[in-house]
Design an enzyme around this catalytic site. Structure first.
Site, PDB file in Angstrom:
ATOM      1  N   SER A  80       0.806  -1.222   0.000  1.00  0.00           N
ATOM      2  CA  SER A  80       0.000   0.000   0.000  1.00  0.00           C
ATOM      3  C   SER A  80       0.838   1.269   0.000  1.00  0.00           C
ATOM      4  O   SER A  80       0.310   2.348  -0.231  1.00  0.00           O
ATOM      5  CB  SER A  80      -0.949   0.023   1.204  1.00  0.00           C
ATOM      6  OG  SER A  80      -0.252   0.349   2.385  1.00  0.00           O
TER       7      SER A  80
ATOM      8  N   LYS B 159       0.800   4.220   7.273  1.00  0.00           N
ATOM      9  CA  LYS B 159       0.141   5.051   6.266  1.00  0.00           C
ATOM     10  C   LYS B 159       0.627   6.499   6.386  1.00  0.00           C
ATOM     11  O   LYS B 159       1.272   6.880   7.360  1.00  0.00           O
ATOM     12  CB  LYS B 159      -1.382   5.036   6.460  1.00  0.00           C
ATOM     13  CG  LYS B 159      -2.062   3.690   6.231  1.00  0.00           C
ATOM     14  CD  LYS B 159      -2.070   3.286   4.780  1.00  0.00           C
ATOM     15  CE  LYS B 159      -2.873   2.003   4.578  1.00  0.00           C
ATOM     16  NZ  LYS B 159      -2.207   0.830   5.181  1.00  0.00           N
TER      17      LYS B 159
END
EC number: 3.4.21.88
Length: 203
Positions: free
Chosen positions: A122, A159
């Site tokens: 990701s 993230k």
């Protein structure tokens, strides 16, 4: 002097710390325990490489026959733990189990820093790929665009951080993945730390 692999530097850092603490070097079995490996064959190979590169001298037949050279202490290092797994994708529980230790230049980190291993894709557009080691500086706050390790309902994820009016957004760096929106009072979330470096093994 020749550069060291991360594993060789870990061994050297442990030997140096042991000498500083006890006044004498560790045995190969003590080094093996520190590395969490069975047997001493791999330790012997690391010691041979360190001797060949000029970081120490060995005395055959002596279980503690390791002498550090004067040049070894010119660059202070610190041994940091590699703990658990951070999934860069769908959040996954990060088990706080030390897998190994890796030594890096002491000037690069502050107290409490640690490595977390990345899994998933990701964060590929931030040049963070599966298997990388994220160097994490513990802190509970972040600025917009910081890359953080966050806990969401007991699960850890890596993230990019954005603060909204009534929520935080944890944004992946992969156009095929959706952001994680955490709204106040709906989910429990907090920041473990900020990612301040990425280490990738080439061996």
């Amino acid at each position: 002097m020749e550069t060291l692999t991360s594993r060789q530097r870990t061994v050297l850092e442990f030997i140096t710390a042991h000498v500083d603490r006890h006044g004498y070097p560790p045995t190969m079995r003590e080094i093996a325990r520190h590395l969490n490996v069975n047997g001493t064959l791999g330790v012997a190979k690391h010691l041979e490489a360190l001797a060949r590169k000029g970081y120490l001298q060995r005395e055959p037949g002596n279980s503690r026959g390791i002498t550090l050279t004067g040049q070894t202490r010119h660059t202070p290092t610190v041994s940091l733990p590699v703990i658990g797994v951070v999934r860069a994708g769908v959040p996954q529980i990060a088990t706080e189990e030390i897998e190994e230790h890796i030594s890096i230049d002491q000037s690069l980190v502050k107290g409490g820093a640690f490595f977390l291993r990345v899994k998933g894709d990701s964060m590929i557009n931030a040049a963070i790929i599966e298997g990388d080691l994220a160097l994490v500086r513990p802190q509970q706050t972040a600025e917009n665009r910081d890359i953080v390790v966050a806990m969401i309902d007991g699960e850890a994820t890596l993230k990019r951080f954005y603060q909204g009016a009534d929520h935080i957004r944890l944004q992946p760096e992969n156009p095929n993945m959706a952001p994680i929106i955490v709204r106040s009072g709906v989910q429990e979330a907090w920041i473990i730390g900020k990612v301040v470096g990425i280490y990738r093994r080439m061996d």
